[in-house]
Write a protein that holds these residues in place. Structure first.
Motif, PDB file in Angstrom:
ATOM      1  N   TRP A  80      -7.836  14.712  -0.942  1.00 56.73           N
ATOM      2  CA  TRP A  80      -6.513  15.069  -0.994  1.00 56.73           C
ATOM      3  C   TRP A  80      -5.532  14.012  -0.764  1.00 56.73           C
ATOM      4  O   TRP A  80      -4.802  13.380  -1.481  1.00 56.73           O
ATOM      5  CB  TRP A  80      -6.265  16.093  -0.307  1.00 56.73           C
ATOM      6  N   VAL A  81      -5.927  13.209   0.267  1.00 57.41           N
ATOM      7  CA  VAL A  81      -4.960  12.101   0.934  1.00 57.41           C
ATOM      8  C   VAL A  81      -4.937  10.953  -0.143  1.00 57.41           C
ATOM      9  O   VAL A  81      -3.942  10.224  -0.688  1.00 57.41           O
ATOM     10  CB  VAL A  81      -5.185  11.681   2.380  1.00 57.41           C
ATOM     11  N   GLU A  82      -6.127  10.556  -0.545  1.00 60.90           N
ATOM     12  CA  GLU A  82      -6.367   9.514  -1.394  1.00 60.90           C
ATOM     13  C   GLU A  82      -5.580  10.078  -2.749  1.00 60.90           C
ATOM     14  O   GLU A  82      -4.872   8.920  -3.316  1.00 60.90           O
ATOM     15  CB  GLU A  82      -7.848   9.409  -1.740  1.00 60.90           C
ATOM     16  N   ASP A  83      -5.770  11.031  -3.150  1.00 65.22           N
ATOM     17  CA  ASP A  83      -5.036  11.425  -4.384  1.00 65.22           C
ATOM     18  C   ASP A  83      -3.617  11.406  -4.377  1.00 65.22           C
ATOM     19  O   ASP A  83      -2.643  10.997  -5.337  1.00 65.22           O
ATOM     20  CB  ASP A  83      -5.173  12.944  -5.001  1.00 65.22           C
ATOM     21  N   PHE A  84      -2.915  11.593  -3.333  1.00 66.99           N
ATOM     22  CA  PHE A  84      -1.574  11.547  -2.948  1.00 66.99           C
ATOM     23  C   PHE A  84      -0.900  10.253  -2.542  1.00 66.99           C
ATOM     24  O   PHE A  84      -0.016   9.880  -2.964  1.00 66.99           O
ATOM     25  CB  PHE A  84      -1.152  12.717  -1.856  1.00 66.99           C
ATOM     26  N   VAL A  85      -1.879   9.156  -1.977  1.00 67.25           N
ATOM     27  CA  VAL A  85      -1.617   7.966  -1.832  1.00 67.25           C
ATOM     28  C   VAL A  85      -1.364   7.220  -3.439  1.00 67.25           C
ATOM     29  O   VAL A  85      -0.323   6.631  -3.579  1.00 67.25           O
ATOM     30  CB  VAL A  85      -2.457   7.128  -1.154  1.00 67.25           C
ATOM     31  N   LEU A  86      -2.416   7.526  -4.374  1.00 66.93           N
ATOM     32  CA  LEU A  86      -2.050   7.162  -5.671  1.00 66.93           C
ATOM     33  C   LEU A  86      -0.832   7.816  -6.318  1.00 66.93           C
ATOM     34  O   LEU A  86      -0.067   6.789  -6.985  1.00 66.93           O
ATOM     35  CB  LEU A  86      -3.226   7.690  -6.446  1.00 66.93           C
ATOM     36  N   ARG A  87      -0.472   8.940  -5.787  1.00 67.67           N
ATOM     37  CA  ARG A  87       0.479   9.523  -6.642  1.00 67.67           C
ATOM     38  C   ARG A  87       2.162   9.125  -5.906  1.00 67.67           C
ATOM     39  O   ARG A  87       2.988   9.004  -6.547  1.00 67.67           O
ATOM     40  CB  ARG A  87       0.643  11.001  -6.731  1.00 67.67           C
ATOM     41  N   THR A  88       2.164   9.014  -4.568  1.00 69.60           N
ATOM     42  CA  THR A  88       3.357   8.769  -3.931  1.00 69.60           C
ATOM     43  C   THR A  88       3.668   7.296  -3.434  1.00 69.60           C
ATOM     44  O   THR A  88       4.892   6.853  -3.556  1.00 69.60           O
ATOM     45  CB  THR A  88       3.364   9.655  -2.502  1.00 69.60           C
ATOM     46  N   ALA A  89       2.334   6.308  -3.423  1.00 69.80           N
ATOM     47  CA  ALA A  89       2.677   5.123  -3.209  1.00 69.80           C
ATOM     48  C   ALA A  89       2.161   4.104  -4.303  1.00 69.80           C
ATOM     49  O   ALA A  89       2.766   2.884  -4.377  1.00 69.80           O
ATOM     50  CB  ALA A  89       1.710   4.693  -1.971  1.00 69.80           C
ATOM     51  N   GLY A  90       1.343   4.723  -5.154  1.00 69.40           N
ATOM     52  CA  GLY A  90       1.016   3.866  -6.542  1.00 69.40           C
ATOM     53  C   GLY A  90      -0.353   3.222  -6.336  1.00 69.40           C
ATOM     54  O   GLY A  90      -0.954   2.821  -5.184  1.00 69.40           O
ATOM     55  N   PRO A  91      -0.919   3.036  -7.513  1.00 70.27           N
ATOM     56  CA  PRO A  91      -2.199   2.237  -7.399  1.00 70.27           C
ATOM     57  C   PRO A  91      -2.392   0.853  -6.718  1.00 70.27           C
ATOM     58  O   PRO A  91      -3.238   0.380  -5.961  1.00 70.27           O
ATOM     59  CB  PRO A  91      -2.366   2.090  -9.148  1.00 70.27           C
ATOM     60  N   GLU A  92      -1.256  -0.067  -6.731  1.00 72.43           N
ATOM     61  CA  GLU A  92      -1.255  -1.155  -6.152  1.00 72.43           C
ATOM     62  C   GLU A  92      -1.263  -1.023  -4.477  1.00 72.43           C
ATOM     63  O   GLU A  92      -2.215  -1.686  -3.907  1.00 72.43           O
ATOM     64  CB  GLU A  92       0.153  -2.148  -6.450  1.00 72.43           C
ATOM     65  N   ALA A  93      -0.447   0.043  -4.062  1.00 73.07           N
ATOM     66  CA  ALA A  93      -0.587   0.122  -2.544  1.00 73.07           C
ATOM     67  C   ALA A  93      -1.825   0.748  -2.227  1.00 73.07           C
ATOM     68  O   ALA A  93      -2.515   0.582  -1.061  1.00 73.07           O
ATOM     69  CB  ALA A  93       0.666   1.101  -1.979  1.00 73.07           C
ATOM     70  N   ARG A 141      -7.927  22.369  -4.998  1.00 73.91           N
ATOM     71  CA  ARG A 141      -8.054  21.286  -5.335  1.00 73.91           C
ATOM     72  C   ARG A 141      -9.359  20.534  -5.021  1.00 73.91           C
ATOM     73  O   ARG A 141      -9.702  20.582  -3.869  1.00 73.91           O
ATOM     74  CB  ARG A 141      -6.927  20.348  -4.903  1.00 73.91           C
ATOM     75  N   GLN A 142     -10.234  20.324  -6.194  1.00 70.59           N
ATOM     76  CA  GLN A 142     -11.541  19.912  -5.836  1.00 70.59           C
ATOM     77  C   GLN A 142     -11.850  19.356  -7.079  1.00 70.59           C
ATOM     78  O   GLN A 142     -11.695  19.336  -8.208  1.00 70.59           O
ATOM     79  CB  GLN A 142     -12.374  21.149  -5.327  1.00 70.59           C
ATOM     80  N   ALA A 143     -12.984  18.426  -6.800  1.00 71.08           N
ATOM     81  CA  ALA A 143     -13.478  17.799  -8.054  1.00 71.08           C
ATOM     82  C   ALA A 143     -14.222  18.160  -9.057  1.00 71.08           C
ATOM     83  O   ALA A 143     -14.652  19.621  -8.773  1.00 71.08           O
ATOM     84  CB  ALA A 143     -14.629  16.726  -7.452  1.00 71.08           C
ATOM     85  N   SER A 144     -14.533  17.724 -10.009  1.00 72.58           N
ATOM     86  CA  SER A 144     -15.380  18.314 -11.321  1.00 72.58           C
ATOM     87  C   SER A 144     -16.416  18.872 -10.888  1.00 72.58           C
ATOM     88  O   SER A 144     -17.112  19.999 -11.700  1.00 72.58           O
ATOM     89  CB  SER A 144     -15.307  17.134 -12.627  1.00 72.58           C
ATOM     90  N   PHE A 145     -17.220  18.488  -9.907  1.00 70.57           N
ATOM     91  CA  PHE A 145     -18.553  18.818  -9.554  1.00 70.57           C
ATOM     92  C   PHE A 145     -18.473  20.352  -8.732  1.00 70.57           C
ATOM     93  O   PHE A 145     -19.614  20.725  -8.448  1.00 70.57           O
ATOM     94  CB  PHE A 145     -19.488  17.875  -8.689  1.00 70.57           C
ATOM     95  N   TYR A 146     -17.228  20.756  -8.401  1.00 70.34           N
ATOM     96  CA  TYR A 146     -17.157  22.007  -7.784  1.00 70.34           C
ATOM     97  C   TYR A 146     -17.655  23.156  -8.712  1.00 70.34           C
ATOM     98  O   TYR A 146     -17.998  24.290  -8.247  1.00 70.34           O
ATOM     99  CB  TYR A 146     -15.661  22.240  -7.594  1.00 70.34           C
ATOM    100  N   ALA A 147     -17.861  22.778 -10.051  1.00 72.91           N
ATOM    101  CA  ALA A 147     -18.007  24.083 -10.959  1.00 72.91           C
ATOM    102  C   ALA A 147     -19.601  24.629 -10.537  1.00 72.91           C
ATOM    103  O   ALA A 147     -19.600  25.796 -11.000  1.00 72.91           O
ATOM    104  CB  ALA A 147     -18.213  23.401 -12.309  1.00 72.91           C
ATOM    105  N   ALA A 148     -20.358  23.583  -9.863  1.00 73.57           N
ATOM    106  CA  ALA A 148     -21.663  24.138  -9.422  1.00 73.57           C
ATOM    107  C   ALA A 148     -21.676  25.347  -8.649  1.00 73.57           C
ATOM    108  O   ALA A 148     -22.765  26.154  -8.231  1.00 73.57           O
ATOM    109  CB  ALA A 148     -22.397  23.187  -8.964  1.00 73.57           C
ATOM    110  N   ASN A 149     -20.450  25.656  -7.963  1.00 75.06           N
ATOM    111  CA  ASN A 149     -20.313  26.449  -6.620  1.00 75.06           C
ATOM    112  C   ASN A 149     -20.061  27.852  -7.001  1.00 75.06           C
ATOM    113  O   ASN A 149     -20.059  28.673  -6.404  1.00 75.06           O
ATOM    114  CB  ASN A 149     -19.481  25.794  -5.701  1.00 75.06           C
ATOM    115  N   PHE A 150     -19.404  28.049  -8.454  1.00 75.73           N
ATOM    116  CA  PHE A 150     -19.094  29.451  -8.800  1.00 75.73           C
ATOM    117  C   PHE A 150     -20.537  30.052  -9.209  1.00 75.73           C
ATOM    118  O   PHE A 150     -21.429  29.518  -9.462  1.00 75.73           O
ATOM    119  CB  PHE A 150     -18.129  29.370 -10.136  1.00 75.73           C
TER     120      PHE A 150
END
Length: 455
Positions: free
Chosen positions: A229-242, A306-315
């Motif tokens: 979650w945090v990594e996704d939001f660092v990308l979104r709020t701070a940007g790829p360079e940060a 919010r979870q990755a593509s591999f979460y499909a296996a858990n349904f």
């Protein structure tokens, strides 16, 4: 598939999702019109053999592979090698090992490495190159990567300016799971910006629901879903360079940009109005397993996970996962509709031998031909190979993931905790993020993680 720590957690989730033992018919090499353009005859899996003739006669030669991809995920891999074996007469010896991440280093340092290793993390790749036993990728493989992958992917396989490892598979973590039927019944629309995601969340509350469900319990790895979650939001709020600076510790973990990302995540996960649908209050997130966390969507007890593509296996096995099904996912949006930051993971093919047959097989694995061949015999697998035809993928989530990865506006970044030193990425970050969920404030959390960074 997915980062040194992420690989283990992802493989657990994937095990139930993969279809194996799929029929794979082979025709004589060269009998169809197939070529390196990625076109394949619908009735056969023959390929154009000409790209491999330049490596000479390799009939009867053997190439060994060592990987953490084990049963049942190994079956589609082995099936996808058959066209190459048919073309060249070489054989591929596959060895899967759950202890791969530690044992591959042991073997390399002892002078007993495999011909090829499927390495699930750039940091581990760098460690293996540092043993002095790895060899640079051949020119043919490098040319394939230049043609079929973005510069960001090639950079992950490059160490000290030398290109060693072509990308193999990939996954997308920037997904939000939801119920298409609920969205239809209640008139909800898939958000295309972070502001729209906030509006949707508030609308669900107004309608009497709990928008989000989450769980971060994962044994010794408890906490890793928060780091995603945090990594996704660092990308979104701070940007790829940060993001890149943060991962490399060019800015400290307690930089205000990182604290801002934590607070953006906390806006959702630490808000009792928003979580934890069907599971409890905010603190229940820490005791709920990541495998169980998204299941309340099926019962209408929460709407978003919010979870990755591999979460499909858990349904459950009878769950229809599709745009018109019981469950589907949408891309976790960026600040605006044009920004497409993507968090994910993948594997890389690293060689420890430069024999002709090894080079030939590296070239095959880096081609669009292999990507499309693998797609046709797999489920729960995707690649960032630009030559991959989305229609060849077996299920809607794979197709969605490929569409996200192959979007020309996508900016891909590898799982950050998987690239940080182990003392941080798989220790302090996980543990302090768990403490944060259960009540610790943001400043204490980021300060404690910063203190753990090796001097």
């Amino acid at each position: 598939m997915f980062g040194q720590r992420g690989s283990s957690r992802s493989r657990v989730a994937l095990a139930g999702a993969l279809s194996v033992g799929l029929a794979f018919s082979l025709a004589a090499c060269g009998d169809s019109d197939d070529s390196e353009s990625g076109t394949t005859d619908s009735s056969a899996a023959a390929i154009d053999c000409s790209p491999y003739t330049k490596f000479g006669d390799i009939k009867g030669k053997q190439v060994t592979i060592y990987t953490g991809i084990v049963t049942p995920e190994d079956t589609p891999h082995k099936e996808s090698y058959k066209p190459f074996e048919q073309c060249t007469g070489a054989t591929i010896k596959y060895e899967g090992d759950k202890a791969f991440e530690t044992q591959v280093l042991v073997r390399a340092k002892a002078g007993n490495p495999p011909d090829l290793a499927f390495v699930p993390q750039p940091g581990l790749l760098q460690q293996l190159v540092a043993t002095g036993k790895a060899v640079e990728a051949p020119a043919e493989t490098s040319a394939n990567v230049d043609k079929w992958f973005g510069e960001d992917w090639k950079a992950y396989g490059t160490v000290d300016g030398k290109f060693y490892a072509a990308p193999l598979g990939a996954n997308v973590k920037s997904l939000v799971w939801y119920s298409p039927q609920e969205f239809k019944d209640k008139g909800y629309t898939v958000p295309t910006t972070l502001a729209e995601l906030q509006t949707l969340t508030d609308k669900i509350v107004t309608d009497g629901g709990k928008p989000w469900c989450a769980g971060i319990s994962s044994g010794e790895a408890t906490g890793w879903p928060v780091t995603d979650w945090v990594e996704d939001f660092v990308l979104r709020t701070a940007g790829p360079e940060a993001y890149d600076q943060w991962v490399k510790h060019e800015i400290p973990f307690n930089d205000p940009k990182i604290a801002t990302a934590f607070d953006a995540v906390g806006n959702y996960l630490k808000n009792d109005k928003y979580v934890n649908g069907g599971l409890g209050d905010v603190k229940s997130i820490a005791s709920t397993t990541f495998q169980d966390a998204g299941l309340p969507i099926l019962d209408g007890q929460c709407s978003l996970h919010r979870q990755a593509s591999f979460y499909a296996a858990n349904f459950p096995a009878d769950t229809k996962i599709a745009e018109d099904g019981d469950i589907y996912a949408f891309y976790l949006p960026g600040q605006d509709a044009t920004a497409k930051p993507v968090l994910g993971g993948g594997e890389f093919v690293l060689a420890f031998a430069d024999r002709p047959e090894v080079k030939a097989f590296q070239t095959y694995l880096s081609s669009d031909v292999w990507a499309n061949t693998k797609a046709k015999v797999s489920s729960g697998w995707v690649s960032a190979n630009k030559g991959l035809k989305v229609e060849n993928l077996k299920n809607p989530i794979d197709q969605l993931s490929a569409t996200i990865l192959l979007d020309p506006n996508a900016t891909f970044r590898f799982d950050g905790s998987d690239m940080m030193p182990a003392a941080v990425g798989s220790n302090a970050f996980w543990k302090q993020a768990t403490n944060w969920i259960t009540g610790q404030d943001t400043k204490t959390t980021v300060d404690n993680i910063e203190k753990a960074w090796p001097q």
